[in-house]
Design an enzyme around this catalytic site. Structure first.
Site, PDB file in Angstrom:
ATOM      1  N   SER A  86      -1.311  -7.088   9.804  1.00 21.88           N
ATOM      2  CA  SER A  86      -0.469  -8.126   9.193  1.00 21.88           C
ATOM      3  C   SER A  86       0.553  -8.683  10.185  1.00 21.88           C
ATOM      4  O   SER A  86       0.927  -8.027  11.154  1.00 21.88           O
ATOM      5  CB  SER A  86       0.299  -7.547   8.001  1.00 21.88           C
ATOM      6  OG  SER A  86      -0.586  -6.930   7.096  1.00 21.88           O
TER       7      SER A  86
HETATM    8  N1  SAH Z   1      -1.955  -1.999   7.076  1.00 20.40           N
HETATM    9  C1  SAH Z   1      -2.928  -2.363   8.114  1.00 20.40           C
HETATM   10  C2  SAH Z   1      -3.590  -3.698   7.892  1.00 20.40           C
HETATM   11  C3  SAH Z   1      -4.423  -3.692   6.702  1.00 20.40           C
HETATM   12  S1  SAH Z   1      -5.749  -4.837   6.618  1.00 20.40           S
HETATM   13  C4  SAH Z   1      -2.308  -2.325   9.479  1.00 20.40           C
HETATM   14  O1  SAH Z   1      -1.114  -2.054   9.608  1.00 20.40           O
HETATM   15  O2  SAH Z   1      -3.053  -2.555  10.446  1.00 20.40           O
HETATM   16  C5  SAH Z   1      -6.341  -4.237   5.057  1.00 20.40           C
HETATM   17  C6  SAH Z   1      -7.148  -2.973   5.148  1.00 20.40           C
HETATM   18  O3  SAH Z   1      -7.437  -2.552   3.822  1.00 20.40           O
HETATM   19  C7  SAH Z   1      -8.474  -3.141   5.854  1.00 20.40           C
HETATM   20  O4  SAH Z   1      -8.582  -2.241   6.913  1.00 20.40           O
HETATM   21  C8  SAH Z   1      -9.476  -2.840   4.745  1.00 20.40           C
HETATM   22  O5  SAH Z   1     -10.638  -2.192   5.205  1.00 20.40           O
HETATM   23  C9  SAH Z   1      -8.691  -1.952   3.830  1.00 20.40           C
HETATM   24  N2  SAH Z   1      -9.177  -1.846   2.452  1.00 20.40           N
HETATM   25  C10 SAH Z   1      -9.753  -2.799   1.667  1.00 20.40           C
HETATM   26  N3  SAH Z   1     -10.035  -2.301   0.453  1.00 20.40           N
HETATM   27  C11 SAH Z   1      -9.649  -1.006   0.463  1.00 20.40           C
HETATM   28  C12 SAH Z   1      -9.688   0.056  -0.507  1.00 20.40           C
HETATM   29  N4  SAH Z   1     -10.194  -0.116  -1.723  1.00 20.40           N
HETATM   30  N5  SAH Z   1      -9.186   1.257  -0.149  1.00 20.40           N
HETATM   31  C13 SAH Z   1      -8.680   1.470   1.084  1.00 20.40           C
HETATM   32  N6  SAH Z   1      -8.623   0.516   2.036  1.00 20.40           N
HETATM   33  C14 SAH Z   1      -9.094  -0.709   1.734  1.00 20.40           C
END
Ligand code: SAH
Length: 238
Positions: A86
């Site tokens: 993000s």
């Molecule tokens: N917080 C992260 C960025 C997140 S991007 C950082 O600091 O880099 C969102 C992430 O959520 C992705 O890696 C995606 O694979 C994950 N995601 C999507 N659905 C999910 C779920 N149901 N449970 C866990 N992770 C999930």
């Protein structure tokens, strides 16, 4: 005598090299300072602990080397598998609204690169994070270990379900957008707990909510419009 002198020089050189390496300025420190001043403080984030964490965590080490020159810019960056780390301001805004105190138990859904988890780990020693894409979870876990964030626990799985073994949580942060607030996460939030979560249709603008549990009731505060990757219930990749 001569050889003792040589040894002394050798040891002296070693010390010099070691102290130079130790004192080597972080090439991105200035970029981080600017990020905090121009993107984060300028937009109204004031919590000194959050600002300090954003200044400290080496964001560039959470993205591929080819993105290092952009690591402190005002936008999200790709981390592989169609996912993104993000924008710095969004990380700061979400973190500030969690109002973490040392000792708080915090759950993150969507580990991604592990950057947000590292920021959380600067604020409390009980950080739990769930990622649904196994290779991302494994890479993040390794990176967090190497950077000394050994207290962060990473799990591969569907974060929609929360992490029942470690509940209840003082704070929950969801960094992928579902189209409704997952009931298991509400149940696993402590009384007086805070959740920050983007909710909305996939691929469209979502609303970032802060949800507080007060005497069992939920209070919603709108933190603005955001664009997150969708929360998925299953990963169909390779
Ligand atoms: N917080 C992260 C960025 C997140 S991007 C950082 O600091 O880099 C969102 C992430 O959520 C992705 O890696 C995606 O694979 C994950 N995601 C999507 N659905 C999910 C779920 N149901 N449970 C866990 N992770 C999930």
């Amino acid at each position: 005598m001569w050889s003792r002198g040589k040894t002394t020089i050798a040891i002296g050189t070693l010390f010099l090299l070691a102290s130079l390496a130790y004192a080597a300025p972080d090439p991105f420190l200035e970029a981080r300072r600017r990020m905090v001043e121009e993107q984060i403080k300028a937009r109204g984030i004031t919590d000194p602990r959050v600002l300090q964490a954003m200044l400290k965590v080496p964001r560039h080490l959470f993205v591929d080397r080819k993105y290092w020159p952009e690591a402190y810019n005002d936008y999200p960056l790709p981390i592989g598998y169609g996912q993104t780390i993000s924008q710095p301001y969004i990380v700061a805004l979400m973190t500030e609204n969690l109002a973490l105190r040392p000792g708080d138990r915090v759950l993150e859904i969507g580990t991604g690169s592990g950057y947000q988890a590292a920021i959380l780990a600067e604020l409390t020693d009980k950080v739990y994070t769930i990622e649904i894409i196994p290779p991302l979870a494994q890479a993040a876990q390794k990176r967090l270990q190497q950077l000394g964030y050994t207290q962060v626990q990473v799990k591969i799985g569907d974060g929609y379900l929360g992490w029942p073994e470690h509940q209840p949580f003082d704070a929950i942060i969801v960094t992928a957008a579902p189209d409704h607030v997952p009931p298991p996460l509400i149940r696993q939030l402590k009384e007086k707990g805070r959740m920050v979560i983007p909710v909305g249709p996939p691929g469209l603008v979502q609303t970032l909510w802060k949800i507080s549990k007060v005497r069992g009731e939920l209070q919603f505060t709108n933190l603005g419009q955001v664009l997150f990757v969708p929360l998925v219930r299953q990963w169909r990749g390779k």
